[in-house]
Design a protein around this motif. Structure first.
Motif, PDB file in Angstrom:
ATOM      1  N   VAL A   1       5.002  13.705  49.219  1.00  0.00           N
ATOM      2  CA  VAL A   1       3.659  13.407  48.723  1.00  0.00           C
ATOM      3  C   VAL A   1       3.744  12.212  47.779  1.00  0.00           C
ATOM      4  CG1 VAL A   1       1.628  14.293  47.528  1.00  0.00           C
ATOM      5  CG2 VAL A   1       3.035  15.846  48.902  1.00  0.00           C
ATOM      6  N   ARG A   2       2.945  11.193  48.067  1.00  0.00           N
ATOM      7  CA  ARG A   2       2.976   9.975  47.258  1.00  0.00           C
ATOM      8  C   ARG A   2       1.579   9.623  46.778  1.00  0.00           C
ATOM      9  NH1 ARG A   2       6.656   6.267  51.363  1.00  0.00           N
ATOM     10  NH2 ARG A   2       8.455   7.683  51.477  1.00  0.00           N
ATOM     11  N   LYS A   3       1.497   9.141  45.558  1.00  0.00           N
ATOM     12  CA  LYS A   3       0.219   8.734  44.998  1.00  0.00           C
ATOM     13  C   LYS A   3       0.085   7.230  45.092  1.00  0.00           C
ATOM     14  CE  LYS A   3      -2.779   9.119  40.968  1.00  0.00           C
ATOM     15  NZ  LYS A   3      -2.878   9.480  39.541  1.00  0.00           N
ATOM     16  N   GLY A   4      -1.024   6.784  45.653  1.00  0.00           N
ATOM     17  CA  GLY A   4      -1.263   5.358  45.777  1.00  0.00           C
ATOM     18  C   GLY A   4      -2.494   5.091  46.629  1.00  0.00           C
ATOM     19  N   ASP A   5      -2.907   3.841  46.651  1.00  0.00           N
ATOM     20  CA  ASP A   5      -4.132   3.445  47.337  1.00  0.00           C
ATOM     21  C   ASP A   5      -3.827   3.077  48.787  1.00  0.00           C
ATOM     22  OD1 ASP A   5      -6.674   2.705  47.957  1.00  0.00           O
ATOM     23  OD2 ASP A   5      -6.736   0.939  46.661  1.00  0.00           O
ATOM     24  N   GLY A   6      -4.351   3.859  49.715  1.00  0.00           N
ATOM     25  CA  GLY A   6      -4.225   3.536  51.132  1.00  0.00           C
ATOM     26  C   GLY A   6      -2.788   3.464  51.597  1.00  0.00           C
ATOM     27  N   LEU A   7      -2.484   2.402  52.343  1.00  0.00           N
ATOM     28  CA  LEU A   7      -1.163   2.257  52.949  1.00  0.00           C
ATOM     29  C   LEU A   7      -0.118   1.722  51.981  1.00  0.00           C
ATOM     30  CD1 LEU A   7      -2.268   0.807  56.404  1.00  0.00           C
ATOM     31  CD2 LEU A   7      -1.503   3.126  55.908  1.00  0.00           C
ATOM     32  N   GLU A   8      -0.517   1.481  50.728  1.00  0.00           N
ATOM     33  CA  GLU A   8       0.486   1.004  49.764  1.00  0.00           C
ATOM     34  C   GLU A   8       1.512   2.096  49.444  1.00  0.00           C
ATOM     35  OE1 GLU A   8      -1.272   1.878  45.291  1.00  0.00           O
ATOM     36  OE2 GLU A   8      -1.609  -0.101  46.163  1.00  0.00           O
ATOM     37  N   VAL A   9       1.233   3.333  49.827  1.00  0.00           N
ATOM     38  CA  VAL A   9       2.212   4.409  49.599  1.00  0.00           C
ATOM     39  C   VAL A   9       3.396   4.304  50.557  1.00  0.00           C
ATOM     40  CG1 VAL A   9       0.455   5.990  48.736  1.00  0.00           C
ATOM     41  CG2 VAL A   9       1.064   6.051  51.172  1.00  0.00           C
ATOM     42  N   LEU A  10       3.283   3.451  51.579  1.00  0.00           N
ATOM     43  CA  LEU A  10       4.338   3.340  52.583  1.00  0.00           C
ATOM     44  C   LEU A  10       5.249   2.150  52.321  1.00  0.00           C
ATOM     45  CD1 LEU A  10       2.295   3.953  55.873  1.00  0.00           C
ATOM     46  CD2 LEU A  10       3.618   5.613  54.542  1.00  0.00           C
ATOM     47  N   LYS A  11       6.490   2.300  52.754  1.00  0.00           N
ATOM     48  CA  LYS A  11       7.387   1.163  52.827  1.00  0.00           C
ATOM     49  C   LYS A  11       7.144   0.460  54.165  1.00  0.00           C
ATOM     50  CE  LYS A  11      10.731   4.057  50.422  1.00  0.00           C
ATOM     51  NZ  LYS A  11      11.912   4.917  50.614  1.00  0.00           N
ATOM     52  N   PRO A  12       7.467  -0.820  54.268  1.00  0.00           N
ATOM     53  CA  PRO A  12       7.297  -1.496  55.561  1.00  0.00           C
ATOM     54  C   PRO A  12       8.094  -0.797  56.656  1.00  0.00           C
ATOM     55  CG  PRO A  12       7.681  -3.101  53.816  1.00  0.00           C
ATOM     56  CD  PRO A  12       7.909  -1.748  53.211  1.00  0.00           C
ATOM     57  N   ASP A  13       7.488  -0.684  57.827  1.00  0.00           N
ATOM     58  CA  ASP A  13       8.144  -0.106  59.010  1.00  0.00           C
ATOM     59  C   ASP A  13       8.596   1.337  58.795  1.00  0.00           C
ATOM     60  OD1 ASP A  13       7.819  -2.577  60.241  1.00  0.00           O
ATOM     61  OD2 ASP A  13       9.801  -3.273  59.635  1.00  0.00           O
ATOM     62  N   GLU A  14       7.860   2.091  58.006  1.00  0.00           N
ATOM     63  CA  GLU A  14       8.295   3.458  57.693  1.00  0.00           C
ATOM     64  C   GLU A  14       7.679   4.498  58.624  1.00  0.00           C
ATOM     65  OE1 GLU A  14       9.045   6.204  53.768  1.00  0.00           O
ATOM     66  OE2 GLU A  14       7.379   4.790  53.715  1.00  0.00           O
ATOM     67  N   ALA A  15       6.382   4.447  58.842  1.00  0.00           N
ATOM     68  CA  ALA A  15       5.694   5.474  59.625  1.00  0.00           C
ATOM     69  C   ALA A  15       5.461   4.992  61.054  1.00  0.00           C
ATOM     70  CB  ALA A  15       4.367   5.828  58.970  1.00  0.00           C
ATOM     71  N   THR A  16       5.561   5.921  62.004  1.00  0.00           N
ATOM     72  CA  THR A  16       5.299   5.578  63.403  1.00  0.00           C
ATOM     73  C   THR A  16       3.919   6.041  63.856  1.00  0.00           C
ATOM     74  OG1 THR A  16       6.300   7.638  64.219  1.00  0.00           O
ATOM     75  CG2 THR A  16       7.750   5.726  63.962  1.00  0.00           C
ATOM     76  N   CYS A  17       3.303   6.933  63.087  1.00  0.00           N
ATOM     77  CA  CYS A  17       1.954   7.406  63.402  1.00  0.00           C
ATOM     78  C   CYS A  17       1.165   7.497  62.101  1.00  0.00           C
ATOM     79  CB  CYS A  17       2.005   8.773  64.089  1.00  0.00           C
ATOM     80  SG  CYS A  17       0.386   9.484  64.459  1.00  0.00           S
ATOM     81  N   ILE A  18      -0.029   6.921  62.097  1.00  0.00           N
ATOM     82  CA  ILE A  18      -0.883   6.921  60.912  1.00  0.00           C
ATOM     83  C   ILE A  18      -2.143   7.714  61.221  1.00  0.00           C
ATOM     84  CG2 ILE A  18      -2.078   5.500  59.189  1.00  0.00           C
ATOM     85  CD1 ILE A  18       0.798   4.685  59.299  1.00  0.00           C
ATOM     86  N   THR A  19      -2.478   8.670  60.369  1.00  0.00           N
ATOM     87  CA  THR A  19      -3.758   9.360  60.469  1.00  0.00           C
ATOM     88  C   THR A  19      -4.597   9.056  59.230  1.00  0.00           C
ATOM     89  OG1 THR A  19      -2.750  11.378  59.539  1.00  0.00           O
ATOM     90  CG2 THR A  19      -2.939  11.252  61.926  1.00  0.00           C
ATOM     91  N   ILE A  20      -5.864   8.721  59.463  1.00  0.00           N
ATOM     92  CA  ILE A  20      -6.826   8.534  58.373  1.00  0.00           C
ATOM     93  C   ILE A  20      -8.094   9.253  58.805  1.00  0.00           C
ATOM     94  CG2 ILE A  20      -7.992   6.927  56.827  1.00  0.00           C
ATOM     95  CD1 ILE A  20      -6.076   4.746  57.690  1.00  0.00           C
ATOM     96  N   ALA A  21      -8.445  10.318  58.113  1.00  0.00           N
ATOM     97  CA  ALA A  21      -9.554  11.160  58.540  1.00  0.00           C
ATOM     98  C   ALA A  21     -10.489  11.466  57.377  1.00  0.00           C
ATOM     99  CB  ALA A  21      -9.021  12.467  59.132  1.00  0.00           C
ATOM    100  N   GLY A  22     -11.777  11.619  57.714  1.00  0.00           N
ATOM    101  CA  GLY A  22     -12.748  12.090  56.737  1.00  0.00           C
ATOM    102  C   GLY A  22     -13.297  11.041  55.804  1.00  0.00           C
ATOM    103  N   MET A  23     -13.233   9.775  56.198  1.00  0.00           N
ATOM    104  CA  MET A  23     -13.785   8.677  55.396  1.00  0.00           C
ATOM    105  C   MET A  23     -14.793   7.899  56.241  1.00  0.00           C
ATOM    106  SD  MET A  23     -10.301   7.111  53.787  1.00  0.00           S
ATOM    107  CE  MET A  23      -8.915   8.166  53.382  1.00  0.00           C
TER     108      MET A  23
END
Length: 235
Positions: free
Chosen positions: A74-96
């Motif tokens: 669990v990371r606190k931050g704004d949007g995709l800034e919580v990720l390192k480059p090339d870290e996630a292979t699937c992104i979900t953004i729901a309820g906005m």
């Protein structure tokens, strides 16, 4: 709703997560979606991102409660800034809203290098999300529409590819109605656009009742939108 039994909306988001993914759930709230995804073997590991302190703490508690701290961070931050480059292979953004989802994707484009799938569930403004996908080389590969608790939701699934492939000759109609949703022509799709048509008709009535001058352009725009809806609803 909890990590064992999601809402119908989030269940339909989860079903599109590719097996073996490294999931990033942005705006994760209580982290129910990543906990569900890991528990059910839908992804290998997950990152739950949350910008607001209260939901961030709720997500941390949920991950600890389920004993998934070795699989979910669990990371606190704004949007995709919580990720390192090339870290996630699937992104979900729901309820906005669709505008906010598009803004999150635009601001975090540098973090999408390894992403193979986006699963996006805008509460409103899905056309904005489709536009962003086209402009940034993401091909819409599936859509769903569902009704839950009296609200209608759309889910957009995208992969890297030819962004114009699903739209055919009439891109604007596809942006508004969804190329897959229009083709499916489900009862919920019909209901959504019947409600939108009534909404536009009420606005025209209010404009007429106001007696204000200089509203003809707005009235004509609304009449044009109603005409497009009527044409699509003919099937």
């Amino acid at each position: 709703m909890n990590h064992e039994k999601l809402s119908m909306r989030l269940e339909r988001v989860a079903i599109h997560i590719p097996k073996g993914s490294i999931l990033a759930d942005i705006g994760s709230d209580h982290a129910y979606l990543p906990c569900y995804a890991v528990t059910n073997g839908l992804c290998d590991s997950a990152i739950a991102g949350e910008v607001v302190e209260g939901p961030y703490q709720s997500a941390r508690k949920q991950v600890a409660l389920t004993g998934l701290g070795d699989k979910i961070e669990v990371r606190k931050g704004d949007g995709l800034e919580v990720l390192k480059p090339d870290e996630a292979t699937c992104i979900t953004i729901a309820g906005m809203g669709g505008t906010l989802i598009s803004s999150i994707l635009e601001s975090g484009k540098a973090k999408l290098g390894k992403a193979e799938r986006l699963i996006l569930q805008p509460n409103v403004g899905a056309a904005n999300v489709r536009s962003w996908l086209i402009e940034n080389g993401w091909e819409l590969c599936g859509e769903e529409i569902l009704e839950e608790d009296g609200k209608i939701y759309e889910i957009l699934i995208a992969k890297k590819g030819d962004p114009l492939r699903p739209y055919g000759v009439n891109k604007q109609t596809g942006l508004t109605f969804g190329p897959f949703l229009r083709e499916q022509f489900s009862d919920i799709f019909i209901k959504k656009w019947q409600l939108e048509k009534k909404h536009f008709e009420r606005i025209i009535e209010q404009l007429d009742e106001s007696g204000r001058s200089g509203l003809e352009t707005k009235r004509n725009e609304l009449k044009s939108q109603i005409s497009v809806i009527e044409e699509v609803l003919k099937g």
